[in-house]
Motif scaffolding. Sequence first.
Motif, short mmCIF file in Angstrom:
data_model
loop_
_atom_site.label_atom_id
_atom_site.label_comp_id
_atom_site.label_asym_id
_atom_site.label_seq_id
_atom_site.Cartn_x
_atom_site.Cartn_y
_atom_site.Cartn_z
N PRO A 69 0.82 -1.22 0.00
CA PRO A 69 0.00 0.00 0.00
C PRO A 69 0.85 1.27 0.00
O PRO A 69 2.03 1.27 0.39
CB PRO A 69 -0.81 -0.12 1.30
N ASP A 70 0.22 2.34 -0.44
CA ASP A 70 0.82 3.67 -0.40
C ASP A 70 2.10 3.73 -1.24
O ASP A 70 3.03 4.47 -0.92
CB ASP A 70 1.10 4.08 1.06
N GLY A 71 2.16 2.91 -2.31
CA GLY A 71 3.29 2.95 -3.23
C GLY A 71 4.55 2.30 -2.71
O GLY A 71 5.64 2.53 -3.25
N PHE A 72 4.44 1.45 -1.69
CA PHE A 72 5.64 0.86 -1.10
C PHE A 72 6.29 -0.15 -2.04
O PHE A 72 5.62 -1.02 -2.61
CB PHE A 72 5.28 0.15 0.20
N THR A 73 7.60 -0.07 -2.20
CA THR A 73 8.41 -1.07 -2.89
C THR A 73 9.75 -1.21 -2.17
O THR A 73 10.23 -0.26 -1.54
CB THR A 73 8.69 -0.71 -4.36
N SER A 74 10.33 -2.40 -2.27
CA SER A 74 11.66 -2.62 -1.68
C SER A 74 12.28 -3.84 -2.32
O SER A 74 11.57 -4.80 -2.66
CB SER A 74 11.56 -2.81 -0.17
N THR A 75 13.60 -3.80 -2.48
CA THR A 75 14.34 -4.96 -2.97
C THR A 75 15.13 -5.65 -1.86
O THR A 75 15.92 -6.55 -2.12
CB THR A 75 15.29 -4.55 -4.11
N ASN A 76 14.92 -5.21 -0.61
CA ASN A 76 15.55 -5.87 0.53
C ASN A 76 14.80 -7.15 0.88
O ASN A 76 13.58 -7.23 0.72
CB ASN A 76 15.58 -4.95 1.75
N GLN A 77 15.50 -8.13 1.39
CA GLN A 77 14.82 -9.34 1.81
C GLN A 77 13.93 -9.08 3.02
O GLN A 77 12.80 -9.60 3.08
CB GLN A 77 15.83 -10.45 2.13
N GLY A 84 7.64 5.32 11.04
CA GLY A 84 6.70 6.43 10.97
C GLY A 84 5.39 6.04 10.31
O GLY A 84 4.87 6.74 9.44
N LEU A 85 4.84 4.91 10.73
CA LEU A 85 3.65 4.36 10.09
C LEU A 85 2.45 5.30 10.17
O LEU A 85 2.25 6.00 11.18
CB LEU A 85 3.27 3.02 10.73
N THR A 86 1.64 5.29 9.11
CA THR A 86 0.33 5.93 9.10
C THR A 86 -0.70 4.87 8.78
O THR A 86 -0.38 3.75 8.38
CB THR A 86 0.27 7.06 8.07
N LEU A 87 -1.99 5.24 8.92
CA LEU A 87 -3.05 4.27 8.62
C LEU A 87 -3.00 3.80 7.18
O LEU A 87 -3.37 2.67 6.86
CB LEU A 87 -4.41 4.89 8.93
N SER A 88 -2.51 4.65 6.27
CA SER A 88 -2.46 4.28 4.85
C SER A 88 -1.44 3.19 4.58
O SER A 88 -1.44 2.59 3.50
CB SER A 88 -2.16 5.50 3.99
N ASN A 89 -0.55 2.90 5.54
CA ASN A 89 0.41 1.82 5.37
C ASN A 89 -0.20 0.45 5.64
O ASN A 89 0.43 -0.58 5.35
CB ASN A 89 1.62 2.01 6.28
#
Length: 642
Positions: free
Chosen positions: A491-499, A505-510
């Motif tokens: 959600p909220d455009g999250f991407t990561s290449t970490n395992q 700093g979480l928000t409800l949209s996370n």
Amino acid sequence: MTATTTGGGVTPTSAAGSNSQNLYPNSTIRNVYAGVWFNGNTTFRDVNTRITTTACGIFNSIGDPNLVSDIGGGNLTTQTYGIQATNQDGFTISNNEIRNVSNSTGQLDGINVTVFTGTCTISNNIIRTIQRTGSTTTVMSGIRATHQTTGTNTMRMYNNAIMDLISPYTGTASTTRGVRGIYLLTTTGGTTVNYEVWNNAVVVDQTANANLSSTCFEFAGTATTGAQITLSNNVFANLTTGQTGTPRHYGINHTSSATVFGNGASTGTNNDIYISDGVGVTGFAVQGATTNYNDGAAWNTAVAQASGNISVDPQFLSATSDLHPSANALNNAGLTPPAYITFDLDCAARTPDNDIGPYILNACSTPTAGIILGNGSTCDGDVNDLTLDGSSVGLGITFQWLYGPVGGPYTTPLGNLLVQSTTGIPTGTYEVVVDVTCNAGPTTVTTIPFALTINQVPTATASNDGPICVAGTANFTGGTDIGTDFQWSGPDGFTSTNQNPSISGLTLSNGGTYTLVVTAGGCPSTPATTDLQVTNPPTIQSVTANPNPICANGSSVLNVNAFAELPNVLISEILYNLSSTTGIGVVPYTGYTDLIELNNASTVPADISGWTLADYATGTTNNSHPFTFPPGTIIPPTVLLW
């Protein structure tokens, strides 16, 4: 000329206004309700319309070869077709590959010709996968044609290959011939109307839905009123198996007479009429009116206009995709074709060549191996086809695909067609070869080994340490067996290449579903998901002590009153019945659609994984339409789910 709404365009008022002398070459047609329609006028017909290509061997492509039901979509209840020619004079339909044409109930044809005049040509077309989706007996055909009953009119139909006609009829056993490879409606017209049908191949196979009758070639003609038919050098193979009861499968049907094939000088000569199963019981080479003939020889004896017909297995490379025959009995077993037939469906010159079918048969001597083409590195379970290119094909040629370890020996057999799937080969590194054999000798040659790697697909698991309060940090854990590359999304455009990524700093949209795909050697895993719940911290409304104050060494009860918002899902049921013409709701609500609306009226995500919606008929305990939401189903704050 005057405007018309029939088929669009205009209505001609003279021959000069007709849509004539047009060429439509090298076309690709995809994703339409019907392929091509040439719609002429009954009085001033279109003349010399040509849908063909600039050279033999190049095909117009009508229908996506990789998309089932591309033409018609499979759900039409009206007519559809690959090509339709209406009120055309002297047209040419050649060099077209028509595939994946489909509807549910209406008339369905690969090529449909309505009321032709003049000298017309249907040649060198490949028609395959014409598919009915509804269980109806409505006739479907590869090629269908009708003619103008007055004047001198000739249809030249040659070098066409028709296969993979599919009707899923599952109703009561029926004598209706619902599948017809070539269907000529010839009951009137007399000897000035001629159908010249040469060197075609038609395969029909209703094994999967054997309750429906079928035929490869059908026409209605009498000795006095029907058109004149020349039927020579064709292969008609009905491969239907397993029929019982009343359904029948045929090679040829001439419906008006048991002993008369057609009007005037009509002939049915030197055709291969093959029935693979139930011969003399449910399968017959020919039916004349209601009289059945088991094979070509019986038809030759009973009908004076029939001669030289045989019944042998044509041994096609593939009955659903490649009608190159390899039966020696077809070699030089036909008549000399008319002078206008100068080449075969492969563009090889007929010199003349008196072979039966659309392809010239040349007895093999020393075969050519060719080379293997395709993707040499694929993932386990993926669709991957290898193709044998440049090899000998035709009479007496057979293929055997083999694979084994690098350097050989190549002992594990695969298939025996020109195209070979690698699905089912275990993970590992191999070499693939094809043995190409000519049965004269026999002589076998083998291709150069083709390197093939089947890569293991990694596994993936995903988890998190939630639920977490707003402003906190969420930690994700990704697991795998052999994976080396990681791709998270959420959600909220999250991407990561970490395992093992984190979000601070979480928000409800996370809050919501996070997906992990792990890759190894270019092979992606099945996506793994994990649901993160982010909640507002409780709001402390009051803190009290009782008693208060207290003495030293005394005791008091501390009370904290706090508020934490929980998900609040409102469920609504909506019934509606839209008019098919206006789109406006109508009453009474008969034939309605039942929709369920889930409204998360709170400001926190609602996880409804595992919830089940049930539909109970009034006054019963019968749960007729249960639906359970899968894991990871989360309704974001203030969002509707239909």
